[in-house]
Design a protein around this motif. Structure first.
Motif, PDB file in Angstrom:
ATOM      1  N   ALA A  55      -0.428  -4.805  -9.636  1.00 37.09           N
ATOM      2  CA  ALA A  55      -0.502  -5.686 -10.807  1.00 37.09           C
ATOM      3  C   ALA A  55      -0.036  -7.091 -10.472  1.00 37.09           C
ATOM      4  CB  ALA A  55       0.324  -5.109 -11.955  1.00 37.09           C
ATOM      5  N   LEU A  56       1.012  -7.195  -9.658  1.00 40.97           N
ATOM      6  CA  LEU A  56       1.494  -8.516  -9.255  1.00 40.97           C
ATOM      7  C   LEU A  56       0.446  -9.274  -8.446  1.00 40.97           C
ATOM      8  CD1 LEU A  56       5.207  -7.877  -8.227  1.00 40.97           C
ATOM      9  CD2 LEU A  56       4.392  -9.304 -10.100  1.00 40.97           C
ATOM     10  N   LEU A  57      -0.271  -8.552  -7.584  1.00 45.29           N
ATOM     11  CA  LEU A  57      -1.287  -9.200  -6.748  1.00 45.29           C
ATOM     12  C   LEU A  57      -2.576  -9.444  -7.523  1.00 45.29           C
ATOM     13  CD1 LEU A  57      -0.760  -7.286  -3.380  1.00 45.29           C
ATOM     14  CD2 LEU A  57       0.178  -9.497  -4.081  1.00 45.29           C
ATOM     15  N   SER A  58      -2.860  -8.595  -8.491  1.00 44.29           N
ATOM     16  CA  SER A  58      -4.049  -8.645  -9.361  1.00 44.29           C
ATOM     17  C   SER A  58      -5.355  -8.632  -8.568  1.00 44.29           C
ATOM     18  CB  SER A  58      -3.964  -9.823 -10.334  1.00 44.29           C
ATOM     19  OG  SER A  58      -4.107 -11.047  -9.653  1.00 44.29           O
ATOM     20  N   GLY A  59      -6.448  -8.920  -9.247  1.00 45.26           N
ATOM     21  CA  GLY A  59      -7.763  -8.943  -8.609  1.00 45.26           C
ATOM     22  C   GLY A  59      -8.118  -7.606  -7.986  1.00 45.26           C
ATOM     23  N   ARG A  60      -8.644  -7.672  -6.779  1.00 40.72           N
ATOM     24  CA  ARG A  60      -9.088  -6.436  -6.118  1.00 40.72           C
ATOM     25  C   ARG A  60      -7.927  -5.533  -5.717  1.00 40.72           C
ATOM     26  NH1 ARG A  60     -10.168  -5.966  -0.319  1.00 40.72           N
ATOM     27  NH2 ARG A  60      -9.087  -7.652   0.735  1.00 40.72           N
ATOM     28  N   ALA A  61      -6.705  -6.059  -5.707  1.00 42.98           N
ATOM     29  CA  ALA A  61      -5.531  -5.235  -5.402  1.00 42.98           C
ATOM     30  C   ALA A  61      -5.355  -4.128  -6.436  1.00 42.98           C
ATOM     31  CB  ALA A  61      -4.270  -6.085  -5.343  1.00 42.98           C
ATOM     32  N   LEU A  62      -5.868  -4.345  -7.653  1.00 42.25           N
ATOM     33  CA  LEU A  62      -5.717  -3.352  -8.718  1.00 42.25           C
ATOM     34  C   LEU A  62      -6.375  -2.027  -8.364  1.00 42.25           C
ATOM     35  CD1 LEU A  62      -6.254  -5.662 -11.810  1.00 42.25           C
ATOM     36  CD2 LEU A  62      -4.099  -4.641 -11.030  1.00 42.25           C
ATOM     37  N   TRP A  63      -7.424  -2.066  -7.575  1.00 39.77           N
ATOM     38  CA  TRP A  63      -8.034  -0.809  -7.138  1.00 39.77           C
ATOM     39  C   TRP A  63      -7.769  -0.549  -5.653  1.00 39.77           C
ATOM     40  CZ3 TRP A  63     -11.450  -1.094  -3.170  1.00 39.77           C
ATOM     41  CH2 TRP A  63     -12.086  -2.322  -2.937  1.00 39.77           C
ATOM     42  N   ALA A  64      -7.636  -1.599  -4.850  1.00 45.44           N
ATOM     43  CA  ALA A  64      -7.516  -1.422  -3.403  1.00 45.44           C
ATOM     44  C   ALA A  64      -6.206  -0.763  -2.986  1.00 45.44           C
ATOM     45  CB  ALA A  64      -7.674  -2.767  -2.694  1.00 45.44           C
ATOM     46  N   LEU A  65      -5.095  -1.127  -3.618  1.00 48.11           N
ATOM     47  CA  LEU A  65      -3.822  -0.523  -3.243  1.00 48.11           C
ATOM     48  C   LEU A  65      -3.776   0.962  -3.583  1.00 48.11           C
ATOM     49  CD1 LEU A  65      -3.073  -3.485  -2.675  1.00 48.11           C
ATOM     50  CD2 LEU A  65      -0.824  -2.958  -3.603  1.00 48.11           C
ATOM     51  N   PRO A  66      -4.150   1.357  -4.809  1.00 52.40           N
ATOM     52  CA  PRO A  66      -4.172   2.793  -5.095  1.00 52.40           C
ATOM     53  C   PRO A  66      -5.142   3.570  -4.207  1.00 52.40           C
ATOM     54  CG  PRO A  66      -4.142   1.560  -7.143  1.00 52.40           C
ATOM     55  CD  PRO A  66      -4.357   0.564  -6.034  1.00 52.40           C
ATOM     56  N   VAL A  67      -6.315   3.013  -3.933  1.00 51.31           N
ATOM     57  CA  VAL A  67      -7.279   3.708  -3.067  1.00 51.31           C
ATOM     58  C   VAL A  67      -6.717   3.864  -1.664  1.00 51.31           C
ATOM     59  CG1 VAL A  67      -9.536   3.477  -1.929  1.00 51.31           C
ATOM     60  CG2 VAL A  67      -9.347   3.118  -4.396  1.00 51.31           C
ATOM     61  N   SER A  68      -6.100   2.815  -1.144  1.00 50.97           N
ATOM     62  CA  SER A  68      -5.492   2.895   0.179  1.00 50.97           C
ATOM     63  C   SER A  68      -4.405   3.966   0.209  1.00 50.97           C
ATOM     64  CB  SER A  68      -4.898   1.537   0.559  1.00 50.97           C
ATOM     65  OG  SER A  68      -4.233   1.615   1.798  1.00 50.97           O
ATOM     66  N   PHE A  69      -3.561   3.974  -0.826  1.00 49.11           N
ATOM     67  CA  PHE A  69      -2.479   4.957  -0.861  1.00 49.11           C
ATOM     68  C   PHE A  69      -3.040   6.374  -0.893  1.00 49.11           C
ATOM     69  CE2 PHE A  69       0.936   7.588  -2.104  1.00 49.11           C
ATOM     70  CZ  PHE A  69       2.075   6.971  -1.615  1.00 49.11           C
ATOM     71  N   SER A 151      -0.925  11.259  -8.675  1.00 49.91           N
ATOM     72  CA  SER A 151      -0.518  10.011  -8.018  1.00 49.91           C
ATOM     73  C   SER A 151      -1.309   8.836  -8.582  1.00 49.91           C
ATOM     74  CB  SER A 151      -0.718  10.121  -6.503  1.00 49.91           C
ATOM     75  OG  SER A 151       0.140  11.114  -5.971  1.00 49.91           O
ATOM     76  N   MET A 152      -2.622   9.039  -8.785  1.00 52.55           N
ATOM     77  CA  MET A 152      -3.438   7.976  -9.381  1.00 52.55           C
ATOM     78  C   MET A 152      -2.985   7.666 -10.804  1.00 52.55           C
ATOM     79  SD  MET A 152      -7.331   8.602  -8.096  1.00 52.55           S
ATOM     80  CE  MET A 152      -7.373  10.374  -7.874  1.00 52.55           C
ATOM     81  N   THR A 153      -2.590   8.695 -11.535  1.00 51.09           N
ATOM     82  CA  THR A 153      -2.088   8.493 -12.895  1.00 51.09           C
ATOM     83  C   THR A 153      -0.829   7.633 -12.874  1.00 51.09           C
ATOM     84  OG1 THR A 153      -3.021  10.612 -13.597  1.00 51.09           O
ATOM     85  CG2 THR A 153      -1.266   9.695 -14.969  1.00 51.09           C
ATOM     86  N   LEU A 154       0.065   7.921 -11.952  1.00 45.19           N
ATOM     87  CA  LEU A 154       1.290   7.119 -11.824  1.00 45.19           C
ATOM     88  C   LEU A 154       0.988   5.698 -11.363  1.00 45.19           C
ATOM     89  CD1 LEU A 154       3.588   9.885 -10.353  1.00 45.19           C
ATOM     90  CD2 LEU A 154       3.900   8.724 -12.550  1.00 45.19           C
ATOM     91  N   HIS A 155       0.018   5.540 -10.449  1.00 42.83           N
ATOM     92  CA  HIS A 155      -0.410   4.195 -10.059  1.00 42.83           C
ATOM     93  C   HIS A 155      -0.901   3.448 -11.299  1.00 42.83           C
ATOM     94  CE1 HIS A 155      -1.474   5.612  -5.707  1.00 42.83           C
ATOM     95  NE2 HIS A 155      -0.207   5.258  -5.797  1.00 42.83           N
ATOM     96  N   GLY A 156      -1.728   4.131 -12.089  1.00 37.80           N
ATOM     97  CA  GLY A 156      -2.262   3.515 -13.304  1.00 37.80           C
ATOM     98  C   GLY A 156      -1.165   3.111 -14.274  1.00 37.80           C
ATOM     99  N   ALA A 157      -0.141   3.949 -14.395  1.00 40.35           N
ATOM    100  CA  ALA A 157       0.985   3.622 -15.281  1.00 40.35           C
ATOM    101  C   ALA A 157       1.716   2.378 -14.770  1.00 40.35           C
ATOM    102  CB  ALA A 157       1.954   4.805 -15.386  1.00 40.35           C
ATOM    103  N   GLY A 158       1.904   2.287 -13.460  1.00 42.15           N
ATOM    104  CA  GLY A 158       2.540   1.106 -12.877  1.00 42.15           C
ATOM    105  C   GLY A 158       1.696  -0.141 -13.073  1.00 42.15           C
ATOM    106  N   ILE A 159       0.385  -0.001 -12.882  1.00 41.41           N
ATOM    107  CA  ILE A 159      -0.518  -1.138 -13.091  1.00 41.41           C
ATOM    108  C   ILE A 159      -0.474  -1.570 -14.554  1.00 41.41           C
ATOM    109  CG2 ILE A 159      -2.956  -1.829 -13.193  1.00 41.41           C
ATOM    110  CD1 ILE A 159      -3.332  -0.089 -10.616  1.00 41.41           C
ATOM    111  N   ALA A 160      -0.575  -0.601 -15.461  1.00 39.44           N
ATOM    112  CA  ALA A 160      -0.562  -0.925 -16.893  1.00 39.44           C
ATOM    113  C   ALA A 160       0.736  -1.630 -17.284  1.00 39.44           C
ATOM    114  CB  ALA A 160      -0.755   0.346 -17.726  1.00 39.44           C
TER     115      ALA A 160
END
Length: 189
Positions: A55-69, A151-160
């Protein structure tokens, strides 16, 4: 509400044992995999930190970081299932909580590719620990699917949380500091 959430997270951190440790509990399938990340404060905090960082990085980081993880976590899980040797798993997990928390707390702006490498490297340790725990007769694919979805759900909660609080960066940074401090406490216990 923010104070109550931070207080609840601190209480959870000091009362819930870290469960992302090799060999400490039994697992079976999808539901066990899905529920597991919510029972281990170290994994929960690392996943939330990945979301906040994205969320701090925004843009493509919103999907790229969770996908990488998730991709690297699954790779680490495969290594664990294969009983490959991976040194310092517990240290890597503890470091992930501390370092990701510090990165968020300091509000560091990283290139997305570098952030993907950081979260991916930590993901290998998380995945390995859980892959090594899966009993031979358990459905590793179903467990991995459940674990990944949680894990994706928790990523989503952090992003939100990060997106909602982005205009109040101090809230996100305080959450990062809380995550880092809790990780430090967990590392000492």
């Amino acid at each position: 509400m923010i104070r109550r959430s931070i207080f609840a997270a601190i209480l959870l951190a000091v009362t819930t044992p870290a469960l992302a440790h090799v060999g400490e509990h039994a697992v079976s399938g999808f539901s066990s995999g899905f529920l597991h990340p919510f029972g281990g404060i170290d994994h929960t905090l690392a996943m939330l930190a990945v979301g906040l960082f994205a969320a701090l990085l925004s843009g493509r980081a919103l999907w790229a970081l969770p996908v990488s993880f998730i991709a690297m976590m699954l790779m680490g899980g495969g290594l664990g299932l294969l009983e490959a040797e991976l040194p310092a798993v517990e240290s890597g997990i503890a470091a992930s909580v501390i370092i990701l928390g510090v990165v968020v707390a300091l509000g560091w702006r990283w290139p997305v590719s570098a952030a993907m490498v950081l979260v991916g490297a930590f993901a290998v340790f998380h995945g390995y620990a859980h892959g090594a725990e899966i009993p031979a007769d358990a459905d590793g694919v179903a467990y991995g699917a459940g674990f990944s979805l949680a894990s994706m759900t928790l990523h989503g909660a952090g992003i939100a949380a990060g997106v909602v609080a982005l205009n109040r960066t101090i809230v996100v940074r305080l959450a990062g500091a809380g995550i880092a401090a809790t990780g430090f406490i967990l590392a000492l216990s």
